[in-house]
Design a protein around this motif. Structure first.
Motif, PDB file in Angstrom:
ATOM      1  N   SER A  13       0.833  -1.201   0.000  1.00 52.09           N
ATOM      2  CA  SER A  13       0.000   0.000   0.000  1.00 52.09           C
ATOM      3  C   SER A  13       0.866   1.249   0.000  1.00 52.09           C
ATOM      4  O   SER A  13       1.897   1.292   0.663  1.00 52.09           O
ATOM      5  CB  SER A  13      -0.890   0.022   1.247  1.00 52.09           C
ATOM      6  OG  SER A  13      -1.524   1.275   1.360  1.00 52.09           O
ATOM      7  N   THR A  14       0.425   2.244  -0.715  1.00 53.99           N
ATOM      8  CA  THR A  14       1.003   3.587  -0.595  1.00 53.99           C
ATOM      9  C   THR A  14      -0.029   4.502   0.073  1.00 53.99           C
ATOM     10  O   THR A  14       0.170   4.994   1.181  1.00 53.99           O
ATOM     11  CB  THR A  14       1.398   4.140  -1.983  1.00 53.99           C
ATOM     12  OG1 THR A  14       2.436   3.307  -2.505  1.00 53.99           O
ATOM     13  CG2 THR A  14       1.896   5.579  -1.899  1.00 53.99           C
ATOM     14  N   ARG A  15      -1.177   4.699  -0.597  1.00 54.96           N
ATOM     15  CA  ARG A  15      -2.174   5.636  -0.127  1.00 54.96           C
ATOM     16  C   ARG A  15      -2.794   5.242   1.219  1.00 54.96           C
ATOM     17  O   ARG A  15      -2.918   6.071   2.124  1.00 54.96           O
ATOM     18  CB  ARG A  15      -3.316   5.784  -1.155  1.00 54.96           C
ATOM     19  CG  ARG A  15      -2.965   6.684  -2.311  1.00 54.96           C
ATOM     20  CD  ARG A  15      -3.505   6.124  -3.604  1.00 54.96           C
ATOM     21  NE  ARG A  15      -2.737   4.952  -3.962  1.00 54.96           N
ATOM     22  CZ  ARG A  15      -1.642   4.979  -4.748  1.00 54.96           C
ATOM     23  NH1 ARG A  15      -1.266   6.089  -5.279  1.00 54.96           N
ATOM     24  NH2 ARG A  15      -0.947   3.874  -5.001  1.00 54.96           N
ATOM     25  N   THR A  16      -3.218   3.997   1.350  1.00 55.52           N
ATOM     26  CA  THR A  16      -3.944   3.591   2.554  1.00 55.52           C
ATOM     27  C   THR A  16      -3.039   3.690   3.779  1.00 55.52           C
ATOM     28  O   THR A  16      -3.411   4.257   4.806  1.00 55.52           O
ATOM     29  CB  THR A  16      -4.481   2.158   2.362  1.00 55.52           C
ATOM     30  OG1 THR A  16      -5.265   2.148   1.171  1.00 55.52           O
ATOM     31  CG2 THR A  16      -5.329   1.716   3.538  1.00 55.52           C
ATOM     32  N   CYS A  27      -8.562   5.016  -8.652  1.00 54.94           N
ATOM     33  CA  CYS A  27      -8.182   4.985  -7.227  1.00 54.94           C
ATOM     34  C   CYS A  27      -6.677   4.874  -7.039  1.00 54.94           C
ATOM     35  O   CYS A  27      -6.185   5.110  -5.939  1.00 54.94           O
ATOM     36  CB  CYS A  27      -8.909   3.854  -6.519  1.00 54.94           C
ATOM     37  SG  CYS A  27      -8.392   2.214  -7.082  1.00 54.94           S
ATOM     38  N   LEU A  28      -5.945   4.510  -8.095  1.00 55.31           N
ATOM     39  CA  LEU A  28      -4.485   4.339  -8.056  1.00 55.31           C
ATOM     40  C   LEU A  28      -4.098   3.139  -7.174  1.00 55.31           C
ATOM     41  O   LEU A  28      -4.839   2.850  -6.243  1.00 55.31           O
ATOM     42  CB  LEU A  28      -3.777   5.605  -7.563  1.00 55.31           C
ATOM     43  CG  LEU A  28      -4.067   6.894  -8.363  1.00 55.31           C
ATOM     44  CD1 LEU A  28      -3.405   8.088  -7.669  1.00 55.31           C
ATOM     45  CD2 LEU A  28      -3.549   6.781  -9.790  1.00 55.31           C
TER      46      LEU A  28
HETATM   47  N1   CP Z   1      -6.053   3.238  -3.646  1.00 55.44           N
HETATM   48  C1   CP Z   1      -5.360   2.580  -2.715  1.00 55.44           C
HETATM   49  O1   CP Z   1      -5.908   1.951  -1.820  1.00 55.44           O
HETATM   50  O2   CP Z   1      -4.006   2.679  -2.846  1.00 55.44           O
HETATM   51  P1   CP Z   1      -2.913   1.862  -2.041  1.00 55.44           P
HETATM   52  O3   CP Z   1      -2.953   0.440  -2.540  1.00 55.44           O
HETATM   53  O4   CP Z   1      -1.622   2.536  -2.390  1.00 55.44           O
HETATM   54  O5   CP Z   1      -3.208   1.921  -0.579  1.00 55.44           O
END
Ligand code: CP
Ligand code: NVA
Length: 302
Positions: free
Chosen positions: A52-55, A261-262
């Motif tokens: 994960s980056t964002r979460t 959502c990337l």
């Molecule tokens: N969109 C999202 O959940 O990104 P991560 O996988 O980077 O957390």
């Protein structure tokens, strides 16, 4: 009673609108440099079975900004990775931290953790749903289009976890979703059937142009979700006609926006010119994870 956030349907219409209003307030306060430590001495344990980056960053930064603390927990370094039962992990963590966020391979694991924890459990993505993502998406659609009622979203590509949360969210938002997927990768029949029974507005088609025509929002996601890396070549070939590019965007309503959502595979599911265009809400969508999850944490913990 403890509250969990495992499915987007774990909140009501009213709770959703309160949550987004609170997220907007937190966003504005942050812009002005105002941070209120409402979660002082609260701790969030974050279990990540997948990358994960964002979460990870948004939950960790979010807890810090609210005056609390977040712990990144890699199951490989926990006894969970050596076979300790999820239920025992749930019981023990409940004695140490205030809430658990888990990104799990299987949705059942999230449910099992929640069933045995005395503290709130948040789904940070499972193979069934990604509810935190959809909260941020709803907030972003409201920011860009000033409403959700009657908004038509075209989901182009894989009928995956994010797609399922989006379909279910129409019950709360009044949006309509038209999903265009290759038949093999359409959302599961039982998911669609149950969603419609509960009031979801969703239609499944195969032709991406049919879905995009008249859409207010064009939304897509990776063609290769985490854990599907071995299928990369086959999936890439099957999904290529589902690329979100300028030609597909031209089918949408004038003023339509694009979302992802990337992480994105640029020039696979979405082309550079589209993701980097003026109608791309992608970066706000990512940022809003922070604000809306802070609002969620306050709701569950304060
Ligand atoms: N969109 C999202 O959940 O990104 P991560 O996988 O980077 O957390
Ligand atoms: N569908 C993707 C979402 C990533 C945030 C996955 O499950 O990998």
């Amino acid at each position: 009673m403890k509250k969990d956030f495992i499915s987007i349907l774990d909140i009501s219409r009213e709770e959703l609108s309160n949550l987004i209003a609170h997220a907007r307030k937190l966003k504005e306060e942050r812009r002005m440099g105002v941070h209120t430590p409402v979660l002082a001495h609260k701790t969030l344990g974050m279990i990540f079975e997948k990358s994960s980056t964002r979460t990870r960053i948004s939950f960790e930064a979010g807890m810090f900004e609210l005056g609390g603390h977040a712990l990144f927990l890699n199951p490989k370094d926990m006894q969970l990775g050596r076979g300790e039962a999820i239920r025992d992990t749930a019981r023990v963590m409940s004695r140490f931290v205030s809430a658990i966020m888990i990104r799990a391979n299987r949705h059942d694991e999230v449910l099992e953790l929640a069933a045995h924890a005395d503290i709130p459990v948040i789904n940070g993505l499972s193979d069934r749903e990604h509810p935190c993502q959809i909260l941020a998406d709803i907030m972003t659609i409201e920011e860009w289009l000033f409403r959700t009622e009657g908004v038509r979203v075209a989901w182009i590509g894989d009928g995956n976890n994010v797609c399922t949360s989006l379909i279910l969210s129409t019950i709360l938002t009044g949006m309509e979703v038209v999903v265009a997927s290759p038949p093999e990768f359409a959302p599961k029949d039982d998911v669609v059937r149950d969603a419609i029974r509960m009031g979801a507005k969703v239609r499944i088609v195969n032709d991406p142009r049919e879905a995009a025509t008249g859409a207010d929002v064009i939304m897509t996601d990776t063609w290769i979700s985490m854990g599907q890396e071995e299928e990369i070549d086959r999936r890439r070939q099957i999904f290529m006609p589902y690329q979100v590019n300028a030609e597909l965007m031209a089918c949408a309503k004038p003023g339509a926006i694009v979302m992802h959502c990337l992480p994105a595979h640029r020039n696979w599911e979405i082309t550079d010119d589209v993701i980097d265009s003026k109608v791309s809400a992608v970066w706000d969508q990512a940022e809003n994870r922070l604000h809306v999850q802070k609002a969620l944490l306050v709701r569950l913990l304060a």
